[in-house]
Design a protein around this motif. Structure first.
Motif, PDB file in Angstrom:
ATOM      1  N   GLN A 195      -0.550   8.812   6.693  1.00  0.00           N
ATOM      2  CA  GLN A 195      -1.565   7.802   6.356  1.00  0.00           C
ATOM      3  C   GLN A 195      -1.369   7.292   4.927  1.00  0.00           C
ATOM      4  O   GLN A 195      -1.431   6.084   4.674  1.00  0.00           O
ATOM      5  CB  GLN A 195      -2.969   8.403   6.496  1.00  0.00           C
ATOM      6  CG  GLN A 195      -3.349   8.722   7.903  1.00  0.00           C
ATOM      7  CD  GLN A 195      -4.323   7.721   8.479  1.00  0.00           C
ATOM      8  OE1 GLN A 195      -5.042   7.049   7.754  1.00  0.00           O
ATOM      9  NE2 GLN A 195      -4.336   7.630   9.791  1.00  0.00           N
ATOM     10  N   LYS A 196      -1.110   8.206   3.995  1.00  0.00           N
ATOM     11  CA  LYS A 196      -0.906   7.815   2.597  1.00  0.00           C
ATOM     12  C   LYS A 196       0.331   6.937   2.468  1.00  0.00           C
ATOM     13  O   LYS A 196       0.312   5.921   1.774  1.00  0.00           O
ATOM     14  CB  LYS A 196      -0.780   9.035   1.694  1.00  0.00           C
ATOM     15  CG  LYS A 196      -0.612   8.660   0.224  1.00  0.00           C
ATOM     16  CD  LYS A 196      -0.502   9.868  -0.661  1.00  0.00           C
ATOM     17  CE  LYS A 196      -0.340   9.535  -2.130  1.00  0.00           C
ATOM     18  NZ  LYS A 196       0.337   8.320  -2.492  1.00  0.00           N
ATOM     19  N   ARG A 197       1.410   7.304   3.133  1.00  0.00           N
ATOM     20  CA  ARG A 197       2.635   6.498   3.055  1.00  0.00           C
ATOM     21  C   ARG A 197       2.406   5.115   3.659  1.00  0.00           C
ATOM     22  O   ARG A 197       2.859   4.114   3.114  1.00  0.00           O
ATOM     23  CB  ARG A 197       3.790   7.181   3.776  1.00  0.00           C
ATOM     24  CG  ARG A 197       5.082   6.371   3.629  1.00  0.00           C
ATOM     25  CD  ARG A 197       6.274   7.153   4.092  1.00  0.00           C
ATOM     26  NE  ARG A 197       7.503   6.470   3.744  1.00  0.00           N
ATOM     27  CZ  ARG A 197       8.385   5.996   4.622  1.00  0.00           C
ATOM     28  NH1 ARG A 197       8.185   6.179   5.908  1.00  0.00           N
ATOM     29  NH2 ARG A 197       9.475   5.400   4.218  1.00  0.00           N
ATOM     30  N   GLY A 198       1.684   5.061   4.767  1.00  0.00           N
ATOM     31  CA  GLY A 198       1.380   3.777   5.374  1.00  0.00           C
ATOM     32  C   GLY A 198       0.586   2.880   4.440  1.00  0.00           C
ATOM     33  O   GLY A 198       0.880   1.689   4.296  1.00  0.00           O
ATOM     34  N   LYS A 199      -0.403   3.445   3.770  1.00  0.00           N
ATOM     35  CA  LYS A 199      -1.201   2.677   2.817  1.00  0.00           C
ATOM     36  C   LYS A 199      -0.336   2.223   1.648  1.00  0.00           C
ATOM     37  O   LYS A 199      -0.418   1.072   1.216  1.00  0.00           O
ATOM     38  CB  LYS A 199      -2.373   3.506   2.313  1.00  0.00           C
ATOM     39  CG  LYS A 199      -3.278   2.733   1.366  1.00  0.00           C
ATOM     40  CD  LYS A 199      -4.377   3.605   0.782  1.00  0.00           C
ATOM     41  CE  LYS A 199      -5.251   2.858  -0.193  1.00  0.00           C
ATOM     42  NZ  LYS A 199      -4.586   2.044  -1.174  1.00  0.00           N
ATOM     43  N   ASP A 200       0.500   3.114   1.129  1.00  0.00           N
ATOM     44  CA  ASP A 200       1.391   2.756   0.018  1.00  0.00           C
ATOM     45  C   ASP A 200       2.352   1.627   0.416  1.00  0.00           C
ATOM     46  O   ASP A 200       2.585   0.696  -0.357  1.00  0.00           O
ATOM     47  CB  ASP A 200       2.189   3.970  -0.459  1.00  0.00           C
ATOM     48  CG  ASP A 200       1.315   5.018  -1.136  1.00  0.00           C
ATOM     49  OD1 ASP A 200       0.156   4.717  -1.498  1.00  0.00           O
ATOM     50  OD2 ASP A 200       1.804   6.161  -1.305  1.00  0.00           O
ATOM     51  N   LEU A 201       2.902   1.712   1.628  1.00  0.00           N
ATOM     52  CA  LEU A 201       3.819   0.669   2.101  1.00  0.00           C
ATOM     53  C   LEU A 201       3.085  -0.666   2.270  1.00  0.00           C
ATOM     54  O   LEU A 201       3.618  -1.728   1.932  1.00  0.00           O
ATOM     55  CB  LEU A 201       4.479   1.088   3.411  1.00  0.00           C
ATOM     56  CG  LEU A 201       5.491   2.229   3.312  1.00  0.00           C
ATOM     57  CD1 LEU A 201       5.948   2.655   4.700  1.00  0.00           C
ATOM     58  CD2 LEU A 201       6.674   1.844   2.443  1.00  0.00           C
ATOM     59  N   LEU A 202       1.862  -0.618   2.785  1.00  0.00           N
ATOM     60  CA  LEU A 202       1.068  -1.832   2.932  1.00  0.00           C
ATOM     61  C   LEU A 202       0.788  -2.454   1.570  1.00  0.00           C
ATOM     62  O   LEU A 202       0.933  -3.669   1.390  1.00  0.00           O
ATOM     63  CB  LEU A 202      -0.243  -1.549   3.661  1.00  0.00           C
ATOM     64  CG  LEU A 202      -1.211  -2.732   3.755  1.00  0.00           C
ATOM     65  CD1 LEU A 202      -0.589  -3.888   4.533  1.00  0.00           C
ATOM     66  CD2 LEU A 202      -2.513  -2.287   4.378  1.00  0.00           C
ATOM     67  N   ASP A 203       0.400  -1.642   0.602  1.00  0.00           N
ATOM     68  CA  ASP A 203       0.132  -2.152  -0.747  1.00  0.00           C
ATOM     69  C   ASP A 203       1.366  -2.834  -1.329  1.00  0.00           C
ATOM     70  O   ASP A 203       1.275  -3.913  -1.918  1.00  0.00           O
ATOM     71  CB  ASP A 203      -0.335  -1.024  -1.672  1.00  0.00           C
ATOM     72  CG  ASP A 203      -1.714  -0.497  -1.324  1.00  0.00           C
ATOM     73  OD1 ASP A 203      -2.456  -1.171  -0.570  1.00  0.00           O
ATOM     74  OD2 ASP A 203      -2.047   0.605  -1.803  1.00  0.00           O
ATOM     75  N   LYS A 204       2.536  -2.223  -1.149  1.00  0.00           N
ATOM     76  CA  LYS A 204       3.779  -2.812  -1.654  1.00  0.00           C
ATOM     77  C   LYS A 204       4.090  -4.126  -0.926  1.00  0.00           C
ATOM     78  O   LYS A 204       4.501  -5.103  -1.549  1.00  0.00           O
ATOM     79  CB  LYS A 204       4.935  -1.835  -1.487  1.00  0.00           C
ATOM     80  CG  LYS A 204       4.871  -0.681  -2.448  1.00  0.00           C
ATOM     81  CD  LYS A 204       6.017   0.285  -2.225  1.00  0.00           C
ATOM     82  CE  LYS A 204       5.869   1.483  -3.149  1.00  0.00           C
ATOM     83  NZ  LYS A 204       6.932   2.457  -2.951  1.00  0.00           N
ATOM     84  N   ALA A 205       3.899  -4.142   0.378  1.00  0.00           N
ATOM     85  CA  ALA A 205       4.181  -5.344   1.165  1.00  0.00           C
ATOM     86  C   ALA A 205       3.285  -6.495   0.740  1.00  0.00           C
ATOM     87  O   ALA A 205       3.739  -7.637   0.616  1.00  0.00           O
ATOM     88  CB  ALA A 205       4.008  -5.053   2.657  1.00  0.00           C
TER      89      ALA A 205
END
Length: 61
Positions: free
Chosen positions: A42-52
């Motif tokens: 979940q944390k990685r998904g949120k981090d990837l979304l923020d970067k995108a």
């Protein structure tokens, strides 16, 4: 060992295979994870979304 050969294995088995099979920077960032559970995913998904969202802007309104 190929990464797809360990797809259902524990993270401690899967991580070295993934790291050796993938040269993608996005996957190399997984080195920092000692565990790979629902919270980490979940944390990685949120981090990837923020970067995108920082890289790809939506249409102007």
């Amino acid at each position: 060992m190929k990464a797809n050969a360990v797809s259902n294995s524990a993270w401690t088995t899967k991580k070295p295979a993934l790291m050796s099979a993938s040269w993608l920077l996005i996957n190399q960032q997984l080195h920092e994870h000692d565990t790979w559970d629902g919270e980490a995913i979940q944390k990685r998904g949120k981090d990837l979304l923020d970067k995108a969202l920082k890289l790809w802007f939506g249409p102007s309104l």
